[in-house]
Write an enzyme that holds these catalytic residues in place. Sequence first.
Site, short mmCIF file in Angstrom:
data_model
loop_
_atom_site.label_atom_id
_atom_site.label_comp_id
_atom_site.label_asym_id
_atom_site.label_seq_id
_atom_site.Cartn_x
_atom_site.Cartn_y
_atom_site.Cartn_z
N ARG A 180 -26.46 109.78 -26.02
CA ARG A 180 -27.92 109.76 -26.12
C ARG A 180 -28.48 108.33 -26.20
O ARG A 180 -29.48 108.07 -26.86
CB ARG A 180 -28.41 110.58 -27.31
CG ARG A 180 -28.16 112.07 -27.21
CD ARG A 180 -28.70 112.78 -28.43
NE ARG A 180 -27.99 112.35 -29.63
CZ ARG A 180 -28.48 112.42 -30.86
NH1 ARG A 180 -29.69 112.91 -31.06
NH2 ARG A 180 -27.77 112.00 -31.89
N LYS B 88 -32.24 108.19 -25.29
CA LYS B 88 -33.14 108.58 -26.39
C LYS B 88 -33.32 107.42 -27.36
O LYS B 88 -34.45 107.10 -27.77
CB LYS B 88 -32.55 109.78 -27.12
CG LYS B 88 -33.25 110.14 -28.44
CD LYS B 88 -32.47 111.22 -29.18
CE LYS B 88 -33.08 111.51 -30.54
NZ LYS B 88 -34.40 112.17 -30.46
N GLU C 186 -37.60 124.03 -43.76
CA GLU C 186 -36.43 124.02 -42.87
C GLU C 186 -35.64 122.71 -42.92
O GLU C 186 -35.10 122.27 -41.91
CB GLU C 186 -36.86 124.34 -41.42
CG GLU C 186 -37.57 125.67 -41.29
CD GLU C 186 -37.99 125.99 -39.86
OE1 GLU C 186 -37.46 125.36 -38.93
OE2 GLU C 186 -38.85 126.87 -39.70
N ASP D 228 -39.67 133.58 -34.45
CA ASP D 228 -40.22 132.75 -33.38
C ASP D 228 -39.63 133.12 -32.02
O ASP D 228 -38.42 133.29 -31.89
CB ASP D 228 -39.93 131.27 -33.64
CG ASP D 228 -40.73 130.71 -34.81
OD1 ASP D 228 -41.74 131.34 -35.17
OD2 ASP D 228 -40.35 129.66 -35.34
N HIS E 229 -47.09 116.93 -30.98
CA HIS E 229 -46.20 116.05 -30.22
C HIS E 229 -46.69 114.61 -30.22
O HIS E 229 -46.01 113.72 -29.73
CB HIS E 229 -46.05 116.56 -28.78
CG HIS E 229 -45.53 117.96 -28.71
ND1 HIS E 229 -44.23 118.29 -29.03
CD2 HIS E 229 -46.13 119.13 -28.37
CE1 HIS E 229 -44.06 119.58 -28.89
NE2 HIS E 229 -45.20 120.11 -28.49
#
Length: 762
Positions: free
Chosen positions: A18, A21, A488, A603, A698
């Site tokens: 990655r 990223k 979470e 979800d 976002h």
Amino acid sequence: MTTIKTSNLGFPRIGLNREWKKALEAYWKGSTDKDTFLKQIDELFLSAVKTQIDQQIDVVPVSDFTQYDHVLDTAVSFNWIPKRFRHLTDATDTYFAIARGIKDAVSSEMTKWFNTNYHYIVPEYDESIEFRLTRNKQLEDYRRIKQEYGVETKPVIVGPYTFVTLAKGYEPSEAKAIQKRLVPLYVQLLKELEEEGVKWVQIDEPALVTASSEDVRGAKELFESITSELSSLNVLLQTYFDSVDAYEELISYPVQGIGLDFVHDKGRNLEQLKTHGFPTDKVLAAGVIDGRNIWKADLEERLDAVLDILSIAKVDELWIQPSSSLLHVPVAKHPDEHLEKDLLNGLSYAKEKLAELTALKEGLVSGKAAISEEIQQAKADIQALKQFATGANSEQKKELEQLTDKDFKRPIPFEERLALQNESLGLPLLPTTTIGSFPQSAEVRSARQKWRKAEWSDEQYQNFINAETKRWIDIQEELELDVLVHGEFERTDMVEYFGEKLAGFAFTKYAWVQSYGSRCVRPPVIYGDVEFIEPMTVKDTVYAQSLTSKHVKGMLTGPVTILNWSFPRNDISRKEIAFQIGLALRKEVKALEDAGIQIIQVDEPALREGLPLKTRDWDEYLTWAAEAFRLTTSSVKNETQIHTHMCYSNFEDIVDTINDLDADVITIEHSRSHGGFLDYLKNHPYLKGLGLGVYDIHSPRVPSTEEMYNIIVDALAVCPTDRFWVNPDCGLKTRQQEETVAALKNMVEAAKQARAQQTQLV
């Protein structure tokens, strides 16, 4: 004799570890300068191409590699820039502003790339756009590889029909005119490639697989206008993800090659080939290796499939390639991957798929005997995987066979449940909530790493999770949210978390794929029957509920999303897998309810993405998708409120299915659609509980109270006030605490103002 070549459509951008990223996020944070960032991106581009060269791919693509999104690349190259960003002067700043937003301008909408889990930035059309070619990235990339490696490559660009089809901001009747306005830009770009000596260009037109015969004819006119200006440059018209219905029209296009998907076409492309043939003077680029799943190919079966194609299409030149870009699978098997040997040997990622193509070419050129060793190894690995998976089988099949109609529906209708839930839950008008996750700080990630490396005991880690949960319960109460979540903090990913805790799943450490922008995910691998083992979410949810008198939602990921965001096994139907997952989750839902949780959210953000591309195939999928959801949720009491959440979708296509889910409340990502779904609701009311996201999670931008209040007021003009919820678009895991708290504070205040206004109206 037919010439055989290997080709590729696209390669993962993110790097084995990655690196892509990390380079992007460091640049966005300002910890690296632009020159350093561009150098890092260039190195990753070179590495991706070198991998393909080393795997002996004859026709290597370029310009599939991007700094964010290939559709955005095309838009910016054509000066297709939304008005709110045109004041920016730096090209890189403008590019990322469109994708991510800036303080005073929201980002462009993001949505699914056809029926995949990749998201593209939706081009926004308005009549003031001055179309011109501002950059020829294809030429730059071609030159870069020629300079570095001395090899010919195949530049790739999204074609005019697909590009405009994927855009928004115009009436359907305007599409052809806009496409024609782009023709001179495509001609200019391609002529510059031709003048450079480029031999082949790949023009991607995946939207043709969903196009009507009339639209396929219209797109042909575009290609006639473009290719008539070319002399030596060969054009490959590439389709993928399904078959093209107007096949006869397609093969008459004035191009030198046509790419067809022979994996995800449901056998239709082969039937068309048998019925209508294929022009012998065109290159047939046959997608014969699955570009979207991770299972090792049966080389003998694939070789026979290609020979079958060749027996029908007597072409001078055949390219064998993946069915689509390899963007949708991990880069390569990582040397440190921890999977069981028999499972790991049964997998094939991007690099390995290229090796499969090279082996197939050898078998086609030199005969099956030339690759007998590779064929036998593939068969042995596939058989070992099957035996490994069989060892994980469960009692699920017996339980599924015993299900009856009552297992798929709530005992009473929604309107009756609503009255009971209103009395039981005692929520205010326009209740506020969040979607589930809260920011995962560096401390959260560090704690998880310490636990996974056994530097922390289970008790130490749980104590940390509990402390973080309590901190955010306190924050939510201070913000005066009405329905809370536990945050979470124990989850890295909404599907990964469950993949680790259900039988039949394997979880990788390094098999990353790009979802959108710099966000990468590690899809679980479904290799065997899925089975509930023990409660997965009850402990953390019950702990959070013990800290507050307000309701805390139980948070689960639905069966269809788990399926669609995993790499599923390919030996049974997707419906059967979804029902297995649904039955396992049904037990978790019941465990939450038995523990006193009265609101449970399941979800399904990926429900729509699983839709077959052709509408005639939709009903079957949507029927079993809704059934799988109801199998998960239908066992609860009438007073227990079932929520679901969806994001990044064109909801208009699936409103009937959303209703068929029979969830009491659905929350939907809305802010980036710029009011599009509200327009739909004006004529198609949704009468169950509904929460339309009032701000974009976002973007780091904090919207004002007034902005969110206006969104709520607009929504209440078309949505029933007594069942409308106020919430952000999606989970807040990727945001920072400061901006999250500020945005939620404004959101709660906006809801209070709207609530007061509604009370006055009454």
